[in-house]
Design a protein around this motif. Sequence first.
Motif, PDB file in Angstrom:
ATOM      1  N   ARG A 155       0.731  -1.174  -0.002  1.00 58.11           N
ATOM      2  CA  ARG A 155      -0.283  -0.035  -0.025  1.00 58.11           C
ATOM      3  C   ARG A 155       0.808   1.300   0.082  1.00 58.11           C
ATOM      4  N   LEU A 156       1.942   1.058   0.792  1.00 59.65           N
ATOM      5  CA  LEU A 156       2.879   2.274   0.897  1.00 59.65           C
ATOM      6  C   LEU A 156       3.620   2.520  -0.489  1.00 59.65           C
ATOM      7  N   ALA A 157       4.075   1.506  -0.960  1.00 58.27           N
ATOM      8  CA  ALA A 157       4.769   1.609  -2.251  1.00 58.27           C
ATOM      9  C   ALA A 157       3.725   1.949  -3.374  1.00 58.27           C
ATOM     10  N   TRP A 158       2.448   2.003  -3.247  1.00 57.88           N
ATOM     11  CA  TRP A 158       1.618   2.486  -4.337  1.00 57.88           C
ATOM     12  C   TRP A 158       1.309   3.938  -3.878  1.00 57.88           C
ATOM     13  N   ASN A 159       1.132   4.230  -2.557  1.00 60.01           N
ATOM     14  CA  ASN A 159       1.078   5.703  -1.958  1.00 60.01           C
ATOM     15  C   ASN A 159       1.624   5.808  -0.703  1.00 60.01           C
ATOM     16  N   HIS A 160       2.759   6.374  -0.738  1.00 57.23           N
ATOM     17  CA  HIS A 160       3.204   6.716   0.502  1.00 57.23           C
ATOM     18  C   HIS A 160       2.665   7.733   1.458  1.00 57.23           C
ATOM     19  N   ARG A 161       1.654   8.335   0.690  1.00 56.92           N
ATOM     20  CA  ARG A 161       0.906   9.301   1.573  1.00 56.92           C
ATOM     21  C   ARG A 161      -0.065   8.889   2.401  1.00 56.92           C
ATOM     22  N   LEU A 162      -0.277   7.572   2.162  1.00 60.36           N
ATOM     23  CA  LEU A 162      -1.427   6.959   3.142  1.00 60.36           C
ATOM     24  C   LEU A 162      -0.797   7.018   4.475  1.00 60.36           C
ATOM     25  N   THR A 163      -1.624   6.931   5.563  1.00 64.14           N
ATOM     26  CA  THR A 163      -1.226   7.080   7.061  1.00 64.14           C
ATOM     27  C   THR A 163      -1.364   5.683   7.385  1.00 64.14           C
ATOM     28  N   ALA A 164      -0.466   5.256   8.544  1.00 61.41           N
ATOM     29  CA  ALA A 164      -0.185   4.064   8.999  1.00 61.41           C
ATOM     30  C   ALA A 164      -1.669   3.479   9.581  1.00 61.41           C
ATOM     31  N   ASP A 165      -2.434   4.588  10.196  1.00 61.37           N
ATOM     32  CA  ASP A 165      -3.612   4.309  10.791  1.00 61.37           C
ATOM     33  C   ASP A 165      -4.675   4.010   9.597  1.00 61.37           C
ATOM     34  N   GLU A 166      -4.544   4.522   8.475  1.00 58.24           N
ATOM     35  CA  GLU A 166      -5.652   3.954   7.344  1.00 58.24           C
ATOM     36  C   GLU A 166      -5.315   2.550   6.831  1.00 58.24           C
ATOM     37  N   ILE A 167      -3.854   2.320   6.770  1.00 54.68           N
ATOM     38  CA  ILE A 167      -3.397   1.013   6.334  1.00 54.68           C
ATOM     39  C   ILE A 167      -3.779  -0.061   7.199  1.00 54.68           C
ATOM     40  N   ALA A 168      -3.501   0.174   8.486  1.00 57.07           N
ATOM     41  CA  ALA A 168      -3.879  -0.784   9.692  1.00 57.07           C
ATOM     42  C   ALA A 168      -5.698  -0.974   9.611  1.00 57.07           C
ATOM     43  N   ASP A 169      -5.927   0.098   9.379  1.00 56.36           N
ATOM     44  CA  ASP A 169      -7.619   0.017   9.495  1.00 56.36           C
ATOM     45  C   ASP A 169      -8.193  -0.932   8.479  1.00 56.36           C
ATOM     46  N   GLU A 170      -7.670  -0.459   7.201  1.00 56.11           N
ATOM     47  CA  GLU A 170      -7.900  -1.455   6.071  1.00 56.11           C
ATOM     48  C   GLU A 170      -7.730  -2.671   6.359  1.00 56.11           C
ATOM     49  N   TRP A 171      -6.637  -3.341   6.727  1.00 56.70           N
ATOM     50  CA  TRP A 171      -6.014  -4.425   7.000  1.00 56.70           C
ATOM     51  C   TRP A 171      -6.943  -5.253   7.806  1.00 56.70           C
ATOM     52  N   LEU A 172      -7.223  -4.550   8.940  1.00 56.86           N
ATOM     53  CA  LEU A 172      -7.879  -5.269   9.991  1.00 56.86           C
ATOM     54  C   LEU A 172      -9.303  -5.609   9.613  1.00 56.86           C
ATOM     55  N   ARG A 173      -9.767  -4.611   9.093  1.00 52.73           N
ATOM     56  CA  ARG A 173     -11.030  -4.595   8.557  1.00 52.73           C
ATOM     57  C   ARG A 173     -11.319  -6.032   7.521  1.00 52.73           C
ATOM     58  N   GLN A 174     -10.367  -6.143   6.609  1.00 52.24           N
ATOM     59  CA  GLN A 174     -10.557  -7.308   5.735  1.00 52.24           C
ATOM     60  C   GLN A 174     -10.326  -8.599   6.320  1.00 52.24           C
ATOM     61  N   THR A 175      -8.959  -8.560   7.135  1.00 50.70           N
ATOM     62  CA  THR A 175      -8.509  -9.597   7.799  1.00 50.70           C
ATOM     63  C   THR A 175      -9.070 -10.208   9.002  1.00 50.70           C
ATOM     64  N   PHE A 176      -9.768  -9.390   9.743  1.00 46.17           N
ATOM     65  CA  PHE A 176     -10.349  -9.850  11.058  1.00 46.17           C
ATOM     66  C   PHE A 176     -11.962  -9.615  11.315  1.00 46.17           C
ATOM     67  N   SER A 177     -12.079  -8.242  11.619  1.00 45.32           N
ATOM     68  CA  SER A 177     -13.473  -7.974  11.875  1.00 45.32           C
ATOM     69  C   SER A 177     -13.505  -6.288  11.561  1.00 45.32           C
ATOM     70  N   GLN A 178     -14.702  -6.017  11.417  1.00 42.57           N
ATOM     71  CA  GLN A 178     -15.140  -4.513  11.265  1.00 42.57           C
ATOM     72  C   GLN A 178     -15.655  -4.021  12.490  1.00 42.57           C
ATOM     73  N   ASP A 179     -15.970  -4.601  13.499  1.00 45.28           N
ATOM     74  CA  ASP A 179     -16.586  -4.263  14.717  1.00 45.28           C
ATOM     75  C   ASP A 179     -15.701  -3.191  15.337  1.00 45.28           C
ATOM     76  N   PRO A 180     -16.351  -2.040  15.506  1.00 42.76           N
ATOM     77  CA  PRO A 180     -15.316  -0.995  16.209  1.00 42.76           C
ATOM     78  C   PRO A 180     -14.955  -1.482  17.674  1.00 42.76           C
ATOM     79  N   ALA A 181     -15.700  -2.321  18.483  1.00 41.51           N
ATOM     80  CA  ALA A 181     -15.210  -2.708  19.340  1.00 41.51           C
ATOM     81  C   ALA A 181     -13.947  -3.628  19.495  1.00 41.51           C
TER      82      ALA A 181
END
Length: 685
Positions: free
Chosen positions: A453-479
Motif C-alpha cells: 500500500r505504501l509503495a503505491w501511495n506513501h501518503r497513506l497513513t499508518a492508521d489508514e493501512i492498519a484499519d483497512e487490513w484489520l477490517r479485511q482480515t479480522f473484523s469491522q466491529d469497532p469494539a
Amino acid sequence: MYFRPNYLHMKKLLPLILLPLFAFQVQAEDGSRLWLRAKADANAQVVYDAEKSPTIDIVVNELQTQWTGAPVHLVIAQSKDIRALKDGYLIAGNRTTGVTITSATEQGLLYGAYHLLRLQETGKAEGTLNIRESPLYDIRILNHWDNLDGSVERGYAGQSIWKWDELPGRLSPRYKAYARANASIGINATVLNNVNASPKILTAEMLNKVKVIADELQPYHIKVYLSINFSSPAQLGGLPTSDPLNADVRKWWKDKINEIYRIIPNFGGLLVKANSEGLPGPQDFGRTHADGANMLAEALKPHGGIVMWRAFVYSPSNEDRAKQAGLEFLPLDGQFADNVIVQVKNGPIDFQPREPFSPLFGAMKKTPLMAEFQITQEYLGFSNHLVFLAPLWKEFFDSDTYCNGKGSTTAAVTDGTLFPQPLTAVSGVANIGEDTNWCGHHFAQANWYAFGRLAWNHRLTADEIADEWLRQTFSQDPAFLEPVKSMMLTSRETAVDYMMPLGLHHIFAWSHHYGPEPWTDIPGARPDWLPSYYHQAEARGIGFDRTDKGSNAISQYFSPLREELSNVKTCPEKFLLWFHHVPWNYKMKSGRQFWDELCYKYDSGVQQVREYQKTWDKAVQYVDEERFGHVQSRLKIQAQDAVWWKDACLLYFQTFSKLPVPYDIERPVHELDELMQSSKEQKNK
Ligand code: BDP
C-alpha cells in the motif's frame, strides 16, 4: 537454573494454549487467505470494453464472484488524462446504480477492481464513488532472500515458496495465490532469489524454471527479476576474470542477458549485491560500482531491463560503518547509466528497529535511488513479535533531507517529485514462506500488506493501512477495531522501547539477531559486527559520537539537519545515542537523568506488551479460535522476550553506570551472569 528456550526452533514447540473460558463465536481459520477473504458467491454483472486477455479474465472473475453491487463497467481509454495515471485508474459511479472502472491499461483495471473490492470489504463502498489513483512509484518490488536449496535467509515463515526441485514440471498453487495477493495491493515486481546470489541461478536449467514462475505471475502483472553473483562469468562461464571492463566478460553478460530474454521475454532486470559482506564485485578488479552496474545496464538496455545496484556496502576499515555507503557512492553520483537505480537501505546501518534515514537520500541528486525496506523481521523479533512496520516506513518517507531546502523528504527525492527520474522504485525484503499463514505471524501479513500500500501511495497513513487490513482480515466491529488498531500502531515504538530505545542500535545476539547480547565479544570478529562498537558504554557514559568530535557521520547530512543533529540539545532524543555519547547523568527533556530515562523506556516497552496481551484476550469474541490462539501464544513469547531484553540491557549497562534501577519499575527477573552464560552456550551449539 534459568531456562531460555531455543527461540529459533520455538515455532515447532508452540502449543496453542487457550483459556477454556473463552467462548469462540467464529469458525476456525488458518490465515492462508490473507486479507482476501470476500465470499466468492456474488454473481455480479461485469461488462468490459477491453480486449479479452488472461488479465481481463481475472478482473472479470474477481468482480463477478465477489462484488455484491450493481454492474461494473471496465473501460480502457487512451485520453491524455487517463494515460497520465500510468497503471492507475478512475472509479466512478454508485454501488446501487453501477460502477465504471477506467484505465489506460489492463493492469490498471486489475488494480481498480481490487480497489473496488477493498472498498466493499472495508465497508466503504457506499455513496457516490469518485476515485482517481495513480501509483507514486513505478516499480513496487519484493526482494526474496530465497536460496536455491529452499532455505530463506532471514526467513521466519518456513521454507521458500519457490519449489525449484519441482519446477518446471509441477506448479505449486501458491504461485497464483502469491501473484493475486500482490496484485491486490499494487505490487508489480519480484526478485525471486537471495541477494547473496548463487551463480547457478543463471544456468539454462534454472532459467527455464524461472520462466514457468514468470508465466504464472504474468497475468497479474508481476514482473520477475533475479539477483546475480558478480563473478558469474568466472564461476559459471569459466572465464579467467569477471572484470567489468574486460571484453570477454562484457560479451558473456550480453550473451547471458540475451539468453534470459529469449527464455523470459517479460523479464524485469537484475538486482546486484557487490563488494559487500564478502561477495565479489567490480572493486576486486580495481573498478567502481558504476563500472559494474553500467556493464550490466548496457546489456539489459536493448530489452528494456534495469539494474538495481545495492549501496549496502561497508569495508573492513576504521571508518564509521554509518558513513561508508556515502564514502563509496557519493563520488559516483551522475556516473550511472539511465537504466540503473541504486537501491539503498532506509537507514545507514542495517534495518535496525530505529535508524535515521541514510544520508545518500538527497545527496545523490543525479542518480535515481530506491529505498529498500525489510519486511521480514530480522531485527524485530522474527515472526514471534507483533510489530507493525508502517509507522517505521512512514517515519522514513516523512524524513526531511533538506537537500533542496525544507520539504525535501526522502519520499520526494525518490518518487520523482524533486528530481526528474527515468525510474522510480521501492523495494521490501519479503517475509513470505511456505507456512500456511504465509508470514509466520498472522500480524506479519499486515507488513506485507502495508509495504504494498505504501509503495503505491506513501501518503497513506499508518492508521489508514492498519484499519483497512484489520477490517479485511479480522473484523469491522469497532469494539475490535479500535483497541487492536491502537496496538498495531504503537507496536513499533514499543519494540524500540524494549529493544533499543533512545538511539541504541545493533546490540543484537551474534549472527541470528534474535534477542539481546550487548556484551558479545567474538575474538577476531570485525569490530563493526560487535555491539560494543555501537553502544560504546563505559564508566562515564554511552552512545556513538558521530559529531565532528567523533566519526563526523553527521557531516553527510544537509544543513540545517546537520546542525540540529550535532547539537546534543536539539538532537531528537529518539536518536540521542545514535549521534552522541552522553554521560549517565545527562539531563533529559523529561528532567530525568539519562540512566533513569533508559530504565523507564525499557520498562514501558515491557508494560506495553502486557497491555497488548490484554487487548488481544479481550478480542476473543471477534476472532476465530485458530488465529486467536496463535496470536495469543506469540504475544506470550513477546512478553517474555521484552522482559529478557530489558533485564539483559539494563543489567549489562548497569555494570558501567553503577546506578540503581529506579524503584518504581519492575525488578529484573534474570541474573546477568546466567543470561550471558546462556547466550554463550547458544553460540557454541
Ligand atoms: C543483513 C543480513 C544479511 C543480508 C544483508 C544484506 O543480516 O543476512 O545478507 O543484510 O542486506 O541485514 O545484504
